[in-house]
Design a protein around this motif. Sequence first.
Motif, PDB file in Angstrom:
ATOM      1  N   LYS A   9       0.842  -1.193   0.000  1.00 33.65           N
ATOM      2  CA  LYS A   9       0.000   0.000   0.000  1.00 33.65           C
ATOM      3  C   LYS A   9       0.876   1.240   0.000  1.00 33.65           C
ATOM      4  O   LYS A   9       1.772   1.386   0.817  1.00 33.65           O
ATOM      5  CB  LYS A   9      -0.885  -0.005   1.248  1.00 33.65           C
ATOM      6  N   TYR A  11       0.755   5.485   0.043  1.00 37.68           N
ATOM      7  CA  TYR A  11       0.027   6.750   0.099  1.00 37.68           C
ATOM      8  C   TYR A  11       0.934   7.774  -0.574  1.00 37.68           C
ATOM      9  O   TYR A  11       1.898   8.207   0.042  1.00 37.68           O
ATOM     10  CB  TYR A  11      -0.226   7.187   1.539  1.00 37.68           C
ATOM     11  N   THR A  42      -3.327  -0.134   8.550  1.00 39.23           N
ATOM     12  CA  THR A  42      -3.431  -0.173   7.091  1.00 39.23           C
ATOM     13  C   THR A  42      -3.757  -1.584   6.615  1.00 39.23           C
ATOM     14  O   THR A  42      -4.655  -1.784   5.786  1.00 39.23           O
ATOM     15  CB  THR A  42      -2.111   0.309   6.462  1.00 39.23           C
TER      16      THR A  42
END
Lengths: 306, 254
Positions: A9, A11, A42
């Motif tokens: 992931k 950001y 997360t």
Amino acid sequence: MIEVEDLTKRYGNFLALDHISFNAKEGQIVGFLGPNGAGKTTTMRILTGYMPPTSGRAVIAGYDVTTDPIDARQQIGYLPETVPLYPDMTVSGYVKFMAELRGLADKKKAVMAALEQVGLAHRANSLVRNISKGMRQRLGLAQAIVHNPPVLILDEPTIGLDPQQVREVRHLIRDLAKNHTVLFSTHILSEAEQLCDDVIIIHQGKILAQGSPVELRERLQLSGRIYVRTRGKITALQDTLKRLMEINEIIPYQDGVIVTPKNNREIRPAIAQAVANAKLDLLELRPLATSLEDIFIEITEVGGDA
Amino acid sequence: MRSVWVIFKRELAQYFVSPIAYLVAFAILLLISLSFNSDLEQRVLNAQRPNGTIALTAFAFFMIFFAPLLTMRLLAEEAREGTLELMFTLPVRDSEIVLGKFLGAWAYYTVILALTLVYPVIIMMLTTFSDALLHSEMDIGPVIAGYLGIWLFGGATLAVGLFFSALTENQIIAGFLSMATLFILWLGDLAGLLPSSIISTELARALRVISLQAHYSTSFVIGVIRMEDVVFYMGIMAVMLYATMLTLESRRWR
């Protein structure tokens, strides 16, 4: 029950999860251990379908969270870090609302059963705003188990509770694990040690170690640093140990030395031998990491440097 | 659709336990009763035909200020309290959340609106069913059309409010932004009054086309139900609800 493969992931430019993989089998309690900002929340948010991963795969009870989101979500009970409550609803009204949104057929029974299990049945008609923090936490759990999901995901379930309440919630989690696979996160090490079948240590978006608390301790003790103390001067000990091939580094520490082995080898027998040959009196020879806490700090420090 | 119904029920029930919803209902009804009263007095004195839609014209204007008060909570509060996070992890589609909440607000609005039906009834009591205190009877056509129009109008203002509630976690900001937007849309009607040196005729015309008021005050309220006006309000609702859904979805990516 939970299969995670290469989950990543991002950001923006910040890499929150860096290709993590793990599994949780049916009926296991798996603890996510890591400092704040390690990527625990997360990961949980991806598993629960709150947000999509940048890449990688997560499968809950056979349903992929990105391609089969509605079915996957039906398999999960989720308690976010901030307990999501509606202050203006009654305790039972709130659980009923959640049960309805999950499409339960026999709502009334399920709601009462869930409240019974978390010990809130006697407050069923109170307004949510009027119950204590410990009760709110348990109400959050009731909401997560009302549809009897195979998987429970609990984000820091004991945070902000007093010691008595913490014990209650831990007890409850152990109870729930009889019928559910539980994944929970914590930054309290003793909690992970007490509750989990499997601990996953996560730091800066990477999994640093994984295994049962006992396994982890053994494995890390092996690779970890060793403290050696003998009678007499440190210098004599240092000279003796310097001759050993497997040793990387020797640092004086208190009355003895800390030895870092090469390539994670088991060097305790070699050290004992060398010390005996040098006719030094061995007083102490022990792995430096003795609790999960030490291991954790050691690991996250190493991870932090890397 | 089941989830829409569940969310709808909760939202509607929420209005009936929320002090702000009661305050809004109270304020609207009070203001409308005052304007109704003074209008009726005037008409009686001047021997004019009674106007059954006077309550509605006031209602439309007040909704500019009160619709945001009804909608600012809807999504902003859930985002702040963390319940939206849980909502996102339930087997519920974002569109169902948006639709359920919108319909709940619209239903509450409908309840308040229904209470104002008492005014046309009062006028009929004074005219049709009495010994002619007023000279002529009320025209019922504009009342029926007007209620349909104001109902659609209210839905549009609530959809605008819901959109701003999705945009921020702060209820006050959500309320303020939707109030400002609705006010501009309302005043769009007046754009044509500005001299052409300030605003071009095309722009003025465009503003009037999207004006909330224009599609109401020159059609429904004089008894005309035009397809374009119905479509206009339905369109605003559809566009705003879709935008709300996209905004919610974008939260997942943040």
